[in-house]
Design a protein around this motif. Structure first.
Motif, short mmCIF file in Angstrom:
data_model
loop_
_atom_site.label_atom_id
_atom_site.label_comp_id
_atom_site.label_asym_id
_atom_site.label_seq_id
_atom_site.Cartn_x
_atom_site.Cartn_y
_atom_site.Cartn_z
N ASN A 77 0.83 -1.21 0.00
CA ASN A 77 0.00 0.00 0.00
C ASN A 77 0.86 1.26 0.00
O ASN A 77 0.64 2.17 -0.80
N GLY A 122 -3.08 7.43 6.11
CA GLY A 122 -3.23 6.22 5.30
C GLY A 122 -2.77 6.43 3.87
O GLY A 122 -2.91 7.52 3.31
N TRP A 132 -4.63 7.68 14.06
CA TRP A 132 -5.23 7.66 12.71
C TRP A 132 -5.81 6.27 12.41
O TRP A 132 -6.93 6.13 11.94
N ILE A 133 -5.03 5.23 12.74
CA ILE A 133 -5.43 3.86 12.44
C ILE A 133 -6.63 3.45 13.30
O ILE A 133 -7.56 2.79 12.83
N ALA A 165 -9.63 4.92 11.85
CA ALA A 165 -9.95 4.32 10.55
C ALA A 165 -10.50 2.92 10.70
O ALA A 165 -11.52 2.57 10.09
N THR A 220 -10.87 5.74 5.64
CA THR A 220 -9.55 6.35 5.43
C THR A 220 -9.58 7.83 5.08
O THR A 220 -8.53 8.42 4.83
#
Ligand SMILES: NC(=O)c1ccc[n+]([C@@H]2O[C@H](COP(=O)([O-])OP(=O)(O)OC[C@H]3O[C@@H](n4cnc5c(N)ncnc54)[C@H](OP(=O)(O)O)[C@@H]3O)[C@@H](O)[C@H]2O)c1
Length: 211
Positions: A17, A132, A191-192, A195, A202
């Motif tokens: 990714n 992300g 952030w994760i 998400a 995201t």
């Protein structure tokens, strides 16, 4: 190295990714990108027209080495990349627990500082970890652009990182010395968590407000 607009030779270790997206964008900006992966013969990676080879061959002539592998593979990825002395080494990893419940290291050290001990002589920068990968090249939120926080101890390496962060459409924000990766990695975890663990997807990013 580090002059605005300079074309760089970049080794991207890991073509998933993060590495895949960064490498494709930098290629489109005119940089020379070579991917390093465990099995270069394996196909189906989204690597555009870039060469796909071993970590060692990718890193040999690179100005910049980008570490974009899962944290458990990070030490081996560096070990396999040969002598990276004096190269800019950009660490994008997050040392995640496998179930994404948190980080496996932090507080008194960071993934980036461990990377620096594994690659003595490299000029290590932490970057690209707090948003992300879907937002690389796609970081506009209304009138605001998401920030690309980075830290490190070498000013010339920071200039290079700043250019590469701008190239992927993030607003570069220098947050100080490499040890501040201890702060950026938990920010990535937030952030994760939003998400994944809280199911928000995201489409969010962090911005430092100033006045
Ligand atoms: N996903 C995100 O949005 C995001 C954002 C910021 C930071 N990060 C961090 O960035 C890192 C990469 O995440 P990702 O989502 O891109 O992972 P990913 O999609 O699973 O891709 C990992 C890549 O690393 C390769 N790899 C594994 N071991 C390697 C080694 N020893 N040498 C070279 N390449 C190796 C894999 O190759 P094979 O496929 O052949 O195994 C694969 O191409 C992680 O540390 C993650 O926490 C992720």
């Amino acid at each position: 190295m580090g002059d605005m607009g300079e074309k760089l030779q970049i080794a991207v270790l890991g073509a998933g990714n993060v590495g895949g997206a960064l490498g494709r964008i930098w290629l489109s900006k005119g940089h020379k990108v070579t991917f390093g992966v465990p099995d270069p013969q394996k196909t189906n990676r989204k690597t555009g027209n870039a060469e796909v080879t071993t970590n060692k061959d990718a890193s040999a002539d690179a100005d910049v080495v980008v570490l974009s592998v899962p944290w458990p593979a990070a030490h081996e990825a560096i070990r396999n990349s040969g002598d990276v002395t004096n190269k800019v080494l950009i660490d994008c990893t997050n040392p995640l627990a496998p179930d994404l419940s948190g980080l496996v290291i932090g507080g008194t050290t960071s993934a980036a500082e461990m990377v620096a001990t594994w690659a003595p002589g490299a000029r290590v920068i932490k970057a690209f970890n707090t948003i992300g990968a879907a937002n690389y090249g796609n970081a506009q939120f209304g009138l605001q652009r998401a920030d690309g926080f980075y830290c490190g101890d070498d000013q010339q390496a920071k200039n290079v990182a700043k250019q590469l962060i701008e190239d992927v459409g993030l607003d570069p924000v220098d947050v100080g010395p490499l040890k501040n990766a201890r702060l950026l990695e938990p920010l990535a975890m937030l952030w994760i968590d939003l998400a994944v663990n809280q199911g928000q997807g995201t489409n969010h990013g962090f911005k430092l407000l100033r006045r």
